[in-house]
Design a protein around this motif. Structure first.
Motif, short mmCIF file in Angstrom:
data_model
loop_
_atom_site.label_atom_id
_atom_site.label_comp_id
_atom_site.label_asym_id
_atom_site.label_seq_id
_atom_site.Cartn_x
_atom_site.Cartn_y
_atom_site.Cartn_z
N PRO A 7 -2.79 7.03 1.32
CA PRO A 7 -1.42 6.78 0.87
C PRO A 7 -1.39 6.06 -0.47
CG PRO A 7 -1.74 6.07 3.15
CD PRO A 7 -3.09 6.36 2.59
N VAL A 8 -0.46 6.48 -1.32
CA VAL A 8 -0.28 5.86 -2.63
C VAL A 8 1.15 5.32 -2.72
CG1 VAL A 8 -0.43 6.14 -5.12
CG2 VAL A 8 -1.90 7.51 -3.63
N ALA A 27 5.52 11.00 -8.02
CA ALA A 27 4.37 11.69 -7.43
C ALA A 27 3.73 10.89 -6.29
CB ALA A 27 3.32 11.98 -8.50
N CYS A 28 4.01 9.61 -6.22
CA CYS A 28 3.43 8.77 -5.17
C CYS A 28 4.07 9.09 -3.81
CB CYS A 28 3.61 7.29 -5.51
SG CYS A 28 2.65 6.76 -6.95
N ASP A 29 3.42 8.65 -2.76
CA ASP A 29 3.90 8.96 -1.41
C ASP A 29 5.08 8.09 -1.00
OD1 ASP A 29 1.73 10.83 -0.97
OD2 ASP A 29 0.45 9.06 -0.90
N LEU A 30 5.09 6.85 -1.42
CA LEU A 30 6.18 5.94 -1.16
C LEU A 30 6.52 5.21 -2.45
CD1 LEU A 30 5.01 4.27 2.20
CD2 LEU A 30 6.74 6.08 1.94
N ARG A 70 2.72 -5.94 -0.57
CA ARG A 70 1.47 -6.28 0.12
C ARG A 70 1.54 -5.94 1.60
NH1 ARG A 70 1.11 -10.59 -3.86
NH2 ARG A 70 2.57 -11.89 -2.70
N THR A 71 2.68 -6.23 2.22
CA THR A 71 2.83 -5.97 3.66
C THR A 71 2.74 -4.48 3.98
OG1 THR A 71 4.18 -7.95 3.98
CG2 THR A 71 4.38 -6.22 5.64
N VAL A 72 3.47 -3.67 3.22
CA VAL A 72 3.45 -2.22 3.46
C VAL A 72 2.07 -1.65 3.18
CG1 VAL A 72 4.42 0.00 2.77
CG2 VAL A 72 5.91 -1.99 2.99
#
Length: 283
Positions: free
Chosen positions: A122-123, A141-144, A216-218
């Motif tokens: 994941p990015v 383009a990132c996933d989240l 940081r949490t995600v």
């Protein structure tokens, strides 16, 4: 490509970023399986020079190959995420009639976006400030995409007489639909974080002072998850966007068959039966 035209010196008194600025144009940090890539040209809004593009591409490829990396965060230092192409560097070639600067699309932007999309982990785009042109396209383009309240997005390509690059023509309409994508491309309107959330450009918006901790949490949650399953999720969803139903079903079947033999799947089933949290190892 594109960059915001202002290159005034900025202070780094914006809300906390993932990593502090140094003279290095790209900062790479590892914490508990999360690799953070920080674009680090804050005085130039993290605009993209050849050096930064080449460093970023190499770092993405390294993250893909490193089994210790289980999630990647892409962010910027200072007050911007990324303003797109560094136009000061770009214009020097154009002034001499040299069209080589335009080769950066094939040499850098296309490979960078491909590396983000194909990266088997994941990015997260941690959009800490303004994202324009190729910078915004990298985030798409990132996933989240997690955005700070102060973040904004701009498709500024037409403003410098260019068309979209860095995959924006492909990613943007998949996020917001054809009509809105055309509006954003043609008019180049800046979209603030609230509008970005409403349109579906970002997954969530976080107050600036809470932004670093939320990222940081995600990221930590993803890094502790079933890495191989995440890779297959990315792969099947991306391919399904251009496939028939039959092709999508076949891809899902192949992915499930492969994942059914992983240690993480077995651990998840055992944990469910034993009523405990699974301990994923990414294998």
């Amino acid at each position: 490509m594109t960059a915001e035209k202002s290159t005034e010196a900025q202070t780094n008194d914006s809300p906390d970023t993932i990593s502090p600025p140094t003279d290095d144009v790209l900062l790479v940090t590892d914490v508990d399986g999360v690799r953070t890539l920080t674009l680090n040209r804050p005085r130039a809004y993290n605009s993209l020079t050849v050096e930064l593009k080449e460093r970023l591409l190499a770092a993405l490829r390294q993250a893909a190959e490193d089994d210790a990396v289980r999630a990647v965060v892409l962010t910027g230092s200072g007050k911007a995420f990324c303003a797109g192409q560094d136009l000061k560097e770009h214009v020097e070639g154009l002034r001499t009639g040299d069209l080589a600067p335009l080769s950066t699309v094939a040499r850098h932007y296309n490979p960078i976006v491909t590396a983000i999309v194909d990266l088997p982990k994941p990015v997260i785009a941690a959009v800490n400030g303004s994202a324009a042109g190729a910078g915004a396209a990298f985030a798409y383009a990132c996933d989240l995409r997690i955005a700070a309240t102060s973040a904004s997005f701009s498709m500024a390509f037409a403003g410098v007489g260019l068309g979209p690059d860095s995959g924006a023509s492909w990613t943007l309409q998949r996020l917001v639909g054809y009509g809105k994508a055309m509006e954003l491309m043609l008019l180049g309107n800046k979209v603030d974080s609230g509008e970005a959330l409403r349109l579906g450009l970002v997954n969530e918006v976080v107050p600036d002072d809470e932004f670093p901790e939320r990222v940081r949490t995600v990221a930590a949650s993803l890094a502790a998850g079933p890495t191989r399953a995440y890779a297959k999720i990315k792969q099947t969803v991306t391919r399904a966007a251009e496939s028939t139903l039959a092709e999508a079903l076949a891809a899902e079947n192949a992915a499930q068959t492969e994942l059914g033999g992983t240690a993480d799947h077995r651990e998840a089933v055992e944990a469910f039966v034993e009523k405990r949290r699974p301990n994923f190892t990414g294998k």
